[in-house]
Design a protein around this motif. Sequence first.
Motif, PDB file in Angstrom:
ATOM      1  N   ARG A 170       0.779  -1.322   0.265  1.00  0.00           N
ATOM      2  CA  ARG A 170      -0.291   0.161   0.082  1.00  0.00           C
ATOM      3  C   ARG A 170       0.578   1.761  -0.531  1.00  0.00           C
ATOM      4  N   VAL A 194      -2.951   0.133  -4.729  1.00  0.00           N
ATOM      5  CA  VAL A 194      -2.505  -1.420  -3.869  1.00  0.00           C
ATOM      6  C   VAL A 194      -2.666  -2.431  -4.603  1.00  0.00           C
ATOM      7  N   THR A 206      -7.263   3.499  -4.665  1.00  0.00           N
ATOM      8  CA  THR A 206      -8.351   3.483  -3.859  1.00  0.00           C
ATOM      9  C   THR A 206      -9.274   4.590  -3.807  1.00  0.00           C
ATOM     10  N   LYS A 207     -10.409   5.058  -3.634  1.00  0.00           N
ATOM     11  CA  LYS A 207     -11.037   6.965  -3.434  1.00  0.00           C
ATOM     12  C   LYS A 207     -10.264   6.942  -2.116  1.00  0.00           C
ATOM     13  N   ASP A 208      -9.331   7.243  -1.607  1.00  0.00           N
ATOM     14  CA  ASP A 208      -8.990   8.448  -1.039  1.00  0.00           C
ATOM     15  C   ASP A 208      -7.024   8.061  -1.203  1.00  0.00           C
ATOM     16  N   ASP A 236       0.436   5.464  -0.205  1.00  0.00           N
ATOM     17  CA  ASP A 236      -0.249   6.215  -0.603  1.00  0.00           C
ATOM     18  C   ASP A 236       0.286   7.745  -1.077  1.00  0.00           C
ATOM     19  N   ARG A 245      -6.116   0.091  -9.814  1.00  0.00           N
ATOM     20  CA  ARG A 245      -5.149  -0.124  -8.232  1.00  0.00           C
ATOM     21  C   ARG A 245      -5.563   1.293  -7.237  1.00  0.00           C
TER      22      ARG A 245
END
Length: 140
Positions: free
Chosen positions: A41, A73, A67-69, A43, A65
């Motif tokens: 992961r 991943v 995420t909404k944030d 960010d 791959r």
Amino acid sequence: MSLRIGPTVQIPDEEIAISYILASGPGGQNVNKLATAAQLRFDARHSPSLPPRVRARLQALAGGRLTKDGVIVLTAQRFRSQTRNREDARERLADLIREALIAPVRRIATRPSRGEKRRRLESKLHRGQIKQGRSRPSED
């Protein structure tokens, strides 16, 4: 040990989180007992190690791959060992970032030359004549 992408970009290990999950695929009975797949992961949206434009391109390249944030991943389960899967996931992240480092080349709009226009129209005329010749002769 940080992830070195190129001469200018380096991602510290603190920005990369790796956990291990049960894998499918090769491994025999180990698949049922050991968590050998590595899930990385990163960010991308809040990483201070990446320039803003690279960050934006990376998020676009990540696709499903991401995420909404804004967390990328990656799951690596090609190999039977945790170590090799971890290195595979780190290398895949590095490849993704390397690809994002390359700025797209801006297209310069050009106009077709007079000769190109003429040749295009002549080829269209020729194709039309070929198709015209396929029709049945009229009964006049």
